[in-house]
Structures are given as structure tokens and as C-alpha cells.
Design a protein around this motif. Sequence first.
Motif, PDB file in Angstrom:
ATOM      1  N   HIS A 102       0.816  -1.221   0.000  1.00  0.00           N
ATOM      2  CA  HIS A 102       0.000   0.000   0.000  1.00  0.00           C
ATOM      3  C   HIS A 102       0.847   1.267   0.000  1.00  0.00           C
ATOM      4  N   VAL A 103       1.893   1.294   0.825  1.00  0.00           N
ATOM      5  CA  VAL A 103       2.700   2.506   0.999  1.00  0.00           C
ATOM      6  C   VAL A 103       4.176   2.126   1.073  1.00  0.00           C
ATOM      7  N   ARG A 104       5.033   3.134   0.869  1.00  0.00           N
ATOM      8  CA  ARG A 104       6.469   2.876   0.873  1.00  0.00           C
ATOM      9  C   ARG A 104       7.046   2.794   2.282  1.00  0.00           C
ATOM     10  N   GLY A 105       6.391   3.444   3.244  1.00  0.00           N
ATOM     11  CA  GLY A 105       6.935   3.407   4.592  1.00  0.00           C
ATOM     12  C   GLY A 105       6.218   4.359   5.521  1.00  0.00           C
ATOM     13  N   LYS A 106       6.758   4.493   6.715  1.00  0.00           N
ATOM     14  CA  LYS A 106       6.111   5.265   7.765  1.00  0.00           C
ATOM     15  C   LYS A 106       6.044   6.752   7.424  1.00  0.00           C
ATOM     16  N   GLN A 107       7.086   7.262   6.791  1.00  0.00           N
ATOM     17  CA  GLN A 107       7.085   8.688   6.464  1.00  0.00           C
ATOM     18  C   GLN A 107       6.006   9.024   5.438  1.00  0.00           C
ATOM     19  N   GLU A 108       5.767   8.106   4.506  1.00  0.00           N
ATOM     20  CA  GLU A 108       4.683   8.338   3.549  1.00  0.00           C
ATOM     21  C   GLU A 108       3.331   8.360   4.251  1.00  0.00           C
ATOM     22  N   LEU A 109       3.156   7.512   5.236  1.00  0.00           N
ATOM     23  CA  LEU A 109       1.914   7.522   6.011  1.00  0.00           C
ATOM     24  C   LEU A 109       1.742   8.851   6.737  1.00  0.00           C
ATOM     25  N   LEU A 110       2.835   9.374   7.293  1.00  0.00           N
ATOM     26  CA  LEU A 110       2.757  10.662   7.984  1.00  0.00           C
ATOM     27  C   LEU A 110       2.379  11.769   7.014  1.00  0.00           C
ATOM     28  N   ARG A 111       3.005  11.771   5.845  1.00  0.00           N
ATOM     29  CA  ARG A 111       2.690  12.816   4.864  1.00  0.00           C
ATOM     30  C   ARG A 111       1.226  12.725   4.419  1.00  0.00           C
ATOM     31  N   MET A 112       0.758  11.538   4.138  1.00  0.00           N
ATOM     32  CA  MET A 112      -0.631  11.363   3.716  1.00  0.00           C
ATOM     33  C   MET A 112      -1.596  11.834   4.790  1.00  0.00           C
ATOM     34  N   ALA A 113      -1.284  11.523   6.040  1.00  0.00           N
ATOM     35  CA  ALA A 113      -2.163  11.900   7.149  1.00  0.00           C
ATOM     36  C   ALA A 113      -2.219  13.412   7.323  1.00  0.00           C
ATOM     37  N   ILE A 114      -1.067  14.041   7.327  1.00  0.00           N
ATOM     38  CA  ILE A 114      -1.012  15.489   7.515  1.00  0.00           C
ATOM     39  C   ILE A 114      -1.650  16.205   6.334  1.00  0.00           C
ATOM     40  N   ASP A 115      -1.400  15.703   5.127  1.00  0.00           N
ATOM     41  CA  ASP A 115      -2.011  16.317   3.944  1.00  0.00           C
ATOM     42  C   ASP A 115      -3.535  16.229   4.011  1.00  0.00           C
ATOM     43  N   HIS A 116      -4.051  15.131   4.555  1.00  0.00           N
ATOM     44  CA  HIS A 116      -5.507  14.979   4.657  1.00  0.00           C
ATOM     45  C   HIS A 116      -6.092  16.067   5.552  1.00  0.00           C
ATOM     46  N   ALA A 117      -5.414  16.375   6.646  1.00  0.00           N
ATOM     47  CA  ALA A 117      -5.880  17.449   7.531  1.00  0.00           C
ATOM     48  C   ALA A 117      -5.758  18.813   6.861  1.00  0.00           C
ATOM     49  N   LEU A 118      -4.606  19.075   6.267  1.00  0.00           N
ATOM     50  CA  LEU A 118      -4.380  20.380   5.638  1.00  0.00           C
ATOM     51  C   LEU A 118      -5.254  20.589   4.414  1.00  0.00           C
ATOM     52  N   ASP A 119      -5.519  19.517   3.674  1.00  0.00           N
ATOM     53  CA  ASP A 119      -6.397  19.640   2.502  1.00  0.00           C
ATOM     54  C   ASP A 119      -7.797  20.079   2.921  1.00  0.00           C
ATOM     55  N   GLY A 120      -8.254  19.601   4.081  1.00  0.00           N
ATOM     56  CA  GLY A 120      -9.558  20.029   4.575  1.00  0.00           C
ATOM     57  C   GLY A 120      -9.595  21.517   4.866  1.00  0.00           C
ATOM     58  N   LEU A 121      -8.541  22.026   5.482  1.00  0.00           N
ATOM     59  CA  LEU A 121      -8.469  23.466   5.765  1.00  0.00           C
ATOM     60  C   LEU A 121      -8.349  24.276   4.482  1.00  0.00           C
ATOM     61  N   ASP A 122      -7.542  23.781   3.543  1.00  0.00           N
ATOM     62  CA  ASP A 122      -7.399  24.485   2.272  1.00  0.00           C
ATOM     63  C   ASP A 122      -8.723  24.508   1.496  1.00  0.00           C
ATOM     64  N   ASP A 123      -9.467  23.423   1.559  1.00  0.00           N
ATOM     65  CA  ASP A 123     -10.782  23.389   0.898  1.00  0.00           C
ATOM     66  C   ASP A 123     -11.723  24.418   1.524  1.00  0.00           C
ATOM     67  N   ALA A 124     -11.656  24.538   2.851  1.00  0.00           N
ATOM     68  CA  ALA A 124     -12.484  25.534   3.538  1.00  0.00           C
ATOM     69  C   ALA A 124     -12.113  26.938   3.084  1.00  0.00           C
ATOM     70  N   MET A 125     -10.813  27.211   2.990  1.00  0.00           N
ATOM     71  CA  MET A 125     -10.367  28.531   2.542  1.00  0.00           C
ATOM     72  C   MET A 125     -10.786  28.797   1.107  1.00  0.00           C
ATOM     73  N   THR A 126     -10.736  27.785   0.270  1.00  0.00           N
ATOM     74  CA  THR A 126     -11.158  27.941  -1.126  1.00  0.00           C
ATOM     75  C   THR A 126     -12.633  28.319  -1.202  1.00  0.00           C
ATOM     76  N   GLN A 127     -13.453  27.684  -0.376  1.00  0.00           N
ATOM     77  CA  GLN A 127     -14.877  28.035  -0.349  1.00  0.00           C
ATOM     78  C   GLN A 127     -15.070  29.484   0.067  1.00  0.00           C
ATOM     79  N   VAL A 128     -14.305  29.912   1.049  1.00  0.00           N
ATOM     80  CA  VAL A 128     -14.438  31.282   1.563  1.00  0.00           C
ATOM     81  C   VAL A 128     -13.996  32.302   0.512  1.00  0.00           C
TER      82      VAL A 128
END
Length: 200
Positions: A54-80
Motif C-alpha cells: 500500500h505505501v512505501r513506509g512510515k514517512q509516507e503515512l505521515l505525509r498522507m495523514a497530515i495532507d488529509h488534515a491540511l487539505d480540509g483546511l485548504d478546501d475551507a479557505m477555497t470556499q471562503v
Amino acid sequence: MAQNSSGRRGRPGHDVQAVLDAAVELFNERGYDATSMDDVARRLEITKSSIYHHVRGKQELLRMAIDHALDGLDDAMTQVRGLDDSTALERLETLIRLSVLVLAGRLPYVTLLLRVRGNSEVELDALTRRRAFDHEVTALVKAAQTEGGIRPDIDPATAARVLFGMVNSLAEWYSPARGNAGELATILTTVAFDGLSIRE
């Protein structure tokens, strides 16, 4: 849904989302550094080699997780940004409301994001994205002050930090059992922009 940046489909039974959810749960419980891929495999009751489908390693999991949170905030800003007919104050209130909904809907991911300290390239990238978001919030506060919607004697950057300090504090105690996220967003925006006291 968080996406697999490697583009791998993985084996049946545990998709990349299941692997990511388990990893985030463990990162929040034990800390990123104290969590191994063996731990993730044990949580899912699969072999460690299965995870690498599924993934290359632990660091990729961290990046995916953090991006998921930040993408939500960025989507909110885009709506605004698209609220052309609204005042700056209305856009700011909407952003706070949407950010509460993002936190409630992606709680484990946002919790992990709030613990980022810049200890790796992944975390430094996340902090850069978050600073850009914070800068835009500050600009919204300034615009609201210029329009007369917010008192002018408060430092805009401080006001932005206080507002999102309120939002981020929900990660410490909020759970779906505590009530509807929409109602919570209304309460928080009311307290933030109207206060608690009744003034005659």
C-alpha cells in the motif's frame, strides 16, 4: 478520503485507508517516532510486508495523514475565497465554522497535525502550508478591520491565532458523542464574534 500518493492499489482486505487510519491512531497514541511499521501491522493483524503493498513506509503515512488534515483546511479557505458578495467578517465567520467541521470530520488527522513540530522534511512542509493558511486568516482579519467589522485596536495576527486557538482546542476534548458538529460550530462562532456577556 485520504489518497495513496504512491498510486498503489494494495491487497484485498485492508485498503490504504485502513492502513492510514491505523497508523494515525497509533501516531496519536504513542507518537510518530515511537510507532513502527510492525506496530501498524499488529494493529491490523496483517504482516508488515502486506503494508508495503500500500505505501512505501512510515514517512509516507505521515505525509498522507497530515495532507488529509491540511487539505480540509485548504478546501475551507477555497470556499471562503469564492464568497465574493460577503463582507470580510462574514467570510471569516464562515471560515471558522467550516474549520470546526473539518476538525470534527477529520479529528484524528487534525490532532496529528497539531502535534507537528518540524522534526522532518514532511513536518517542515506541513508547517509551511500551515503558515500560508495562517497568513491568509490574518489578511481576512485585516480586511474585516478595514471594513469596520472588527475593532481596529487588536493586532490582526494575534486575533487570527486566538480564533484558531479556539478551534484547535476542540481536538483536546471533542468527540461525536459530545454533540452535533454543526451545533458546535455555531456555538464557537457565536462566542468568538459575539462574546458571552449580555451588554445593554
